[in-house]
Design a protein around this motif. Structure first.
Motif, short mmCIF file in Angstrom:
data_model
loop_
_atom_site.label_atom_id
_atom_site.label_comp_id
_atom_site.label_asym_id
_atom_site.label_seq_id
_atom_site.Cartn_x
_atom_site.Cartn_y
_atom_site.Cartn_z
N VAL A 189 18.31 20.28 5.18
CA VAL A 189 17.09 19.78 5.50
C VAL A 189 16.36 20.54 6.59
CG1 VAL A 189 15.82 17.63 6.18
CG2 VAL A 189 18.03 17.23 4.98
N THR A 190 15.24 20.76 6.40
CA THR A 190 14.79 21.70 7.44
C THR A 190 14.18 21.09 8.60
OG1 THR A 190 12.44 21.51 6.37
CG2 THR A 190 13.62 23.23 5.32
N PRO A 191 14.34 22.00 9.63
CA PRO A 191 13.80 21.07 10.96
C PRO A 191 12.12 21.06 10.99
CG PRO A 191 15.22 22.85 11.42
CD PRO A 191 14.96 23.27 10.13
N GLY A 192 11.56 21.71 10.11
CA GLY A 192 10.03 21.36 9.93
C GLY A 192 10.01 20.08 9.39
N PHE A 193 10.77 19.75 8.36
CA PHE A 193 10.65 18.68 7.57
C PHE A 193 10.77 17.42 8.50
CE2 PHE A 193 12.00 15.33 4.70
CZ PHE A 193 10.77 15.05 4.04
N LEU A 194 11.95 17.59 9.22
CA LEU A 194 12.28 16.44 10.04
C LEU A 194 11.30 16.37 10.89
CD1 LEU A 194 16.05 17.17 10.53
CD2 LEU A 194 15.05 15.56 9.07
N ARG A 195 10.65 16.99 11.43
CA ARG A 195 9.28 17.01 12.54
C ARG A 195 8.35 16.59 11.80
NH1 ARG A 195 7.13 15.50 16.09
NH2 ARG A 195 6.24 16.56 17.73
N HIS A 196 8.21 16.70 10.48
CA HIS A 196 6.82 16.20 9.89
C HIS A 196 7.29 14.53 9.50
CE1 HIS A 196 4.09 15.55 6.67
NE2 HIS A 196 4.94 15.00 5.86
N VAL A 197 8.53 14.18 9.30
CA VAL A 197 8.76 12.87 8.88
C VAL A 197 8.69 12.08 10.43
CG1 VAL A 197 10.29 11.22 8.51
CG2 VAL A 197 10.42 13.29 7.29
N ALA A 198 8.97 12.57 11.47
CA ALA A 198 8.70 12.08 12.85
C ALA A 198 7.23 11.79 13.10
CB ALA A 198 9.28 12.77 14.05
N ASP A 234 1.00 -1.19 -0.07
CA ASP A 234 0.01 0.04 0.13
C ASP A 234 0.88 1.31 0.14
OD1 ASP A 234 -2.10 1.79 0.41
OD2 ASP A 234 -2.41 1.41 2.43
N ILE A 235 0.48 2.20 -1.20
CA ILE A 235 1.55 3.30 -1.33
C ILE A 235 0.83 4.45 -0.77
CG2 ILE A 235 3.13 4.77 -2.53
CD1 ILE A 235 3.58 2.34 -4.52
N ARG A 236 1.11 5.27 0.32
CA ARG A 236 0.37 6.34 0.66
C ARG A 236 1.42 7.61 0.52
NH1 ARG A 236 -1.96 3.97 6.34
NH2 ARG A 236 -2.88 2.29 5.63
N TRP A 237 0.93 8.67 0.39
CA TRP A 237 1.54 10.03 0.42
C TRP A 237 1.42 11.02 1.26
CZ3 TRP A 237 4.74 9.13 -3.90
CH2 TRP A 237 4.53 8.33 -4.77
N ALA A 238 2.40 11.54 1.95
CA ALA A 238 2.42 12.50 3.12
C ALA A 238 3.06 13.79 2.81
CB ALA A 238 2.64 11.82 4.56
N PRO A 239 3.02 14.56 1.88
CA PRO A 239 3.76 15.68 1.69
C PRO A 239 3.76 16.50 2.73
CG PRO A 239 1.80 15.89 0.41
CD PRO A 239 1.77 14.64 0.92
N PRO A 240 4.93 17.42 3.04
CA PRO A 240 4.90 18.11 4.29
C PRO A 240 4.33 19.49 3.80
CG PRO A 240 7.10 18.23 2.87
CD PRO A 240 6.17 17.06 2.18
N PRO A 241 3.88 20.40 4.93
CA PRO A 241 3.35 21.50 4.63
C PRO A 241 4.15 22.61 4.23
CG PRO A 241 3.61 21.22 7.05
CD PRO A 241 3.88 19.64 6.38
N GLY A 242 5.62 22.45 4.37
CA GLY A 242 6.57 23.22 4.07
C GLY A 242 7.51 22.70 3.26
N ASP A 243 8.83 23.23 3.00
CA ASP A 243 9.83 23.04 2.16
C ASP A 243 10.68 21.69 2.81
OD1 ASP A 243 9.12 24.63 0.22
OD2 ASP A 243 10.55 26.34 1.02
N ARG A 244 11.15 20.85 2.09
CA ARG A 244 12.01 19.83 2.63
C ARG A 244 13.35 20.10 2.80
NH1 ARG A 244 12.41 14.50 -0.95
NH2 ARG A 244 12.21 15.95 -2.71
N MET A 245 13.71 21.11 1.88
CA MET A 245 14.88 21.73 2.19
C MET A 245 15.11 23.08 1.90
SD MET A 245 17.54 18.89 0.16
CE MET A 245 18.77 19.58 0.50
N ASP A 246 16.08 24.16 2.61
CA ASP A 246 16.36 25.35 2.22
C ASP A 246 17.80 25.57 2.22
OD1 ASP A 246 17.38 25.34 4.67
OD2 ASP A 246 15.56 26.35 5.83
N GLU A 247 18.38 26.88 2.26
CA GLU A 247 19.81 27.08 1.99
C GLU A 247 20.44 26.53 3.24
OE1 GLU A 247 17.96 30.47 4.41
OE2 GLU A 247 17.19 29.33 2.48
N ARG A 248 19.83 26.16 4.24
CA ARG A 248 20.69 25.44 5.41
C ARG A 248 20.77 24.04 5.16
NH1 ARG A 248 19.02 29.19 10.70
NH2 ARG A 248 19.07 31.11 9.69
#
Length: 844
Positions: free
Chosen positions: A210-219, A194-208
């Motif tokens: 992988v964004t902290p928000g994306f890591l929080r989303h994965v968790a 079963d393949i599901r999709w869970a895109p984050p509300p913000g960007d996965r990466m920025d100039e710094r």
């Protein structure tokens, strides 16, 4: 004689058991085969004992990572009901579990490569199995080429390449002799996924990064999945060890009824073992956060849910900045499919991808082979020691990229590891036997004499194992490692002991910047000096930023640098990840081959301005003005300025432009011996035509005083130069007797031409149009009105008088009544005078 392995017992419940007959049949016919099967089917567990039952001698099995080699050995020994290190053992960097009776040895490719340097015939080895060849790790690719030559020495050794993907034909072609090696494929039962999709509300990466928000989303995705199925083990994929730790931290904060484990190369061995072991009865469910290590080379048992960040970290060489580093990229779709397959290995499973379908579809289909994207210095040294510089003569899955090989060979020549022909020197053979980057190996040997074997080994062990430095401070990291406060203290200590033995006994004197000195010896091009708060200039020419206490230091020795555009990069495009303090004296010791003391010249307001600059590579240590005097240094400075700015440096007088144009026309229409007048050609022959003028510039003469006309005349070929003014005259006599200047096309004009702009009345009676360059180029006449305005353009005067002249006369004579406009231009007197003046002269 040691008993055979019980394949029936070992293969109980493993899907690949059904393919063993096909493997046996293939090995009956040949000594090299390719096996392809999905991850988790059991090929890594079953093929080594099958081969061991067939051959005399030990079976070597390569795994691309240390944790995978340990886990594979431990699992096979357990299924064999033997102690680890007896019949089944492993050897990885810094750790070994073996006896003389070991039949199957799991190793990393790097271990086998260096073993080949000492034993090219692989004495007492009956077979080599290369696992996970589809990952295209550079060491595995090199082994394929080297083992091809081993098979030419020995006809009794078996070579097996195993892949988790369908790109088997490439490896079959390389391993085969006249025909491709046979391929044994095994298609296991595909359980529903079963393949599901869970895109984050913000960007996965920025100039710094992988964004902290994306890591929080994965968790959070993993937390939600655990909440829906609390009895199911979950595998979470993150791009690197840092992201693994951050996601695991969030999970431990949010989940109380599951065991959160980290699985990556820097995790403690005990935690790695727990992650790849079966969950015991009564134990909590597990959420294992892993890097790509768990894609195919490791089986994580019990998992039926995969949460995929769809990000990966890959090695990349940045040729623009001259540095290697790990770069975070979108996971190739083929790798994402392998990750997802971990959930449906034993039954129905679920993969939750933390992107949308469009982002997933935009990812590359396959990853780039490491050989084509990373620094090749270590690989080039191993090939040189093998006797195949640059990989010449080896059958490799991909040819080594020529530019990267040349860059690596240059670095090795600077170390003294290879000679001008690319052959390994005695020092090169010595460095190749040290399990570290050749630059670190050289720093270990040289640094031991300066600061002692133990200190040198401590630094090399930390840098070689890529131990993360908090705030990039390698000195602080070393203190934590020595005090036992760092989580990697034990593995680092083992490496230190080994490097100390390799360095030999040396008792150099400890100094305040010992750590920095060893790093600088390894990477002199990364010696850096502060140019602003938190911004450093590297000897290589790159600028990079750093935060923390290091930001205020004067000199640094940089162990690791990566591309980034974060705040820390301070606009430089690069961030220092690991460095140690350095003093200027040590910088000069480590980078003596990069130090220069020379006159640098620039042209300001048309004159040479000289400064004496002391540098370490691109780092300016001091710069003071000096008087300009002719000499070797100032002339060299003038040459550098000329090469940098070209001939536009000069003020070209009209006569010089004209002479250059005349010479250029002859070169284009006649060729040799008339010289080319292109910028490149003139710059290449500076000594032939501009030497006196360069000496004058070096002595302080202004460019405005330089006579390029006389300089260019030095390029006239003799004796042909005698006819130069006849071939391309400066002026041309017209019918009126006037000498009119010839305008030749500029030196870079691809269509050579000669133009005379003259009043029409001065050409009456000229029936034949003149030609230059020995008759090769017709002169084009721009016929002008008495007021100097253009009337006609022709290269054929006779045709002009016969036709267009009548119309020009009719349209123009009304405006110039004072000048002659005869109906018959053939017999009219050519003149620039008015009718009245002509009449007056006749009256006289």
């Amino acid at each position: 004689m040691t008993a055979d392995f019980d394949l029936a017992a070992i293969g109980r419940g493993l899907a690949f058991k059904g393919a063993l007959g096909n493997v046996d049949t293939a090995l009956d016919a040949t000594d090299a085969i390719v096996i392809t099967a999905a991850p988790g089917t059991g090929k890594t567990t079953l093929v080594p004992p099958l081969v061991a039952n067939r051959v005399e001698g030990r079976v070597i099995v390569t795994q691309p990572r240390r944790v995978a080699a340990r886990a594979a050995a431990r699992r096979l020994a357990s299924l064999d009901n033997s102690n680890l290190g007896d019949r089944v053992g492993f050897t990885v960097r810094g750790e070994r579990s073996m006896t003389d009776e070991t039949r199957i040895e799991m190793v990393t490719p790097g271990v086998l490569l260096r073993r080949l340097m000492d034993d090219p015939g692989l004495t007492d080895v009956g077979a080599v199995i290369l696992d996970e060849v589809h990952e295209r790790a550079i060491d595995t690719d090199l082994l394929i080429g080297l083992l091809g030559e081993v098979r030419q020495l020995r006809d009794d050794i078996v070579v097996v390449a195993m892949s988790a993907t369908v790109d088997a034909e490439r490896f079959a072609a390389v391993l085969g002799d006249s025909d491709p090696a046979p391929i044994v494929s095994h298609d296991s039962v595909a359980h529903p996924l079963d393949i599901r999709w869970a895109p984050p509300p913000g960007d996965r990466m920025d100039e710094r990064g992988v964004t902290p928000g994306f890591l929080r989303h994965v968790a959070q995705v993993a937390v939600d999945a655990h909440g829906h199925e609390p009895d199911t083990d979950i595998l979470v994929f993150a791009p690197g060890a840092r992201e693994v730790s951050v996601i695991a931290m969030h999970l431990r904060d949010d989940v109380r009824d599951a065991d959160v484990l980290e699985l990556h190369g820097q995790a403690p061995v005990r935690e790695q073992d727990r992650a790849v072991s079966e969950r015991g009865a009564g134990q909590q469910t597990r959420i294992i956060v892993a890097t790509s290590i768990a894609e195919s080379s490791l089986t994580v048992p019990g998992v039926s849910i995969v949460v995929d960040s769809c990000l990966s970290r890959v090695p990349m060489y940045d040729s623009g900045r001259g540095m290697s580093g790990l770069v975070t990229v979108s996971t190739p779709r083929a790798s994402a499919v392998q990750r997802a397959g971990r959930a449906a290995r034993l039954g129905p499973g679920t993969v939750i991808r933390c992107v949308d379908e469009r982002t997933f579809a935009a990812a590359p289909a396959f990853g780039t082979p490491e050989m084509l994207s990373t620094d090749l210095t270590d690989a080039a040294l191993l090939l040189a020691c093998w006797g195949a510089p640059r990989g010449e003569g080896l059958r490799l899955p991909d040819a080594l990229p020529a530019t990267a090989v040349a860059r690596a060979e240059t670095a090795l020549q600077a170390l003294g590891a290879v000679d001008a022909q690319g052959k390994a020197t005695a020092l090169g053979h010595k460095l190749a036997r040290i399990p570290a980057d050749p630059r670190l190996a050289r720093a270990l040997l040289d640094g031991a004499e300066l600061v002692g074997s133990r200190v040198a080994a401590e630094v090399v062990a930390a840098v070689n194992d890529d131990i993360r430095a908090d705030d990039a401070d390698l000195d602080a990291t070393l203190r934590a490692l020595r005090d036992g406060r760092h989580p990697q203290h034990r593995s680092w200590s083992r490496e230190v002991d080994r490097f100390t033995r390799l360095a030999g006994r040396a008792n150099g004197s400890t100094r305040a910047d010992s750590v920095g000195l060893i790093v600088a010896l390894a990477f002199p091009d990364r010696i850096a000096r502060r140019v602003a708060d938190g911004v450093f200039q590297l000897a290589s020419g790159t600028r990079a930023g750093v935060a923390g206490e290091l930001a205020g230091g004067e000199w640094l020795a940089v162990a690791d640098i990566t591309r980034a555009t974060s705040r820390v990069a301070a606009g430089t495009g690069a961030v220092i990840r690991s460095a140690a303090a350095l003093d200027e004296e040590s910088a000069l010791v480590a980078a003596k081959h990069l130090t220069t003391d020379r006159i640098e010249a620039t042209f300001t307001d048309g004159r040479v301005v000289a400064r004496r600059e002391k540098r370490v590579g691109a780092i300016v240590r001091s710069s003071v003005p000096v008087s300009v005097k002719a000499g070797v240094e100032t002339e060299a400075a003038v040459r550098r300025a000329l090469q940098a700015r070209g001939l536009d440096l000069f003020e070209w007088a009209e006569s010089a432009v004209a002479l250059r144009s005349r010479l250029a026309l002859l070169h284009r229409v006649i060729g040799e011996p008339w010289p080319s007048m292109s910028d490149d050609a003139l710059l290449a022959r500076l000594d032939e035509w501009l030497a006196p003028e360069m000496s004058a510039l070096a002595a302080g003469k202004s460019v405005s005083k330089i006579d390029l006309t006389s300089a260019l005349r030095r390029l006239l070929p003799w004796p042909e130069a005698v006819a130069f003014d006849e071939l391309v005259p400066e002026r041309l006599r017209v019918a009126s007797g006037a000498m009119i200047r010839v305008q030749y096309s500029l030196h870079d004009d691809v269509n050579p031409s000669a133009v005379v702009a003259v009043k029409l009345q001065e050409c009456f009676g000229m029936l034949e149009s003149p030609r230059v360059a020995g008759g090769r180029v017709p002169v084009i006449f721009h016929l002008l009105s008495p007021g100097g305005h253009p009337l006609a353009v022709t290269a054929d005067l006779a045709s002009f008088w016969a036709g267009p002249y009548a119309q020009v006369r009719a349209e123009t004579r009304g405006r110039y009544l004072k000048h002659p406009w005869p109906e018959d231009p053939y017999t009219a007197v050519a003149t620039a005078k008015t009718n009245r003046r002509l009449a007056a002269e006749k009256g006289d």
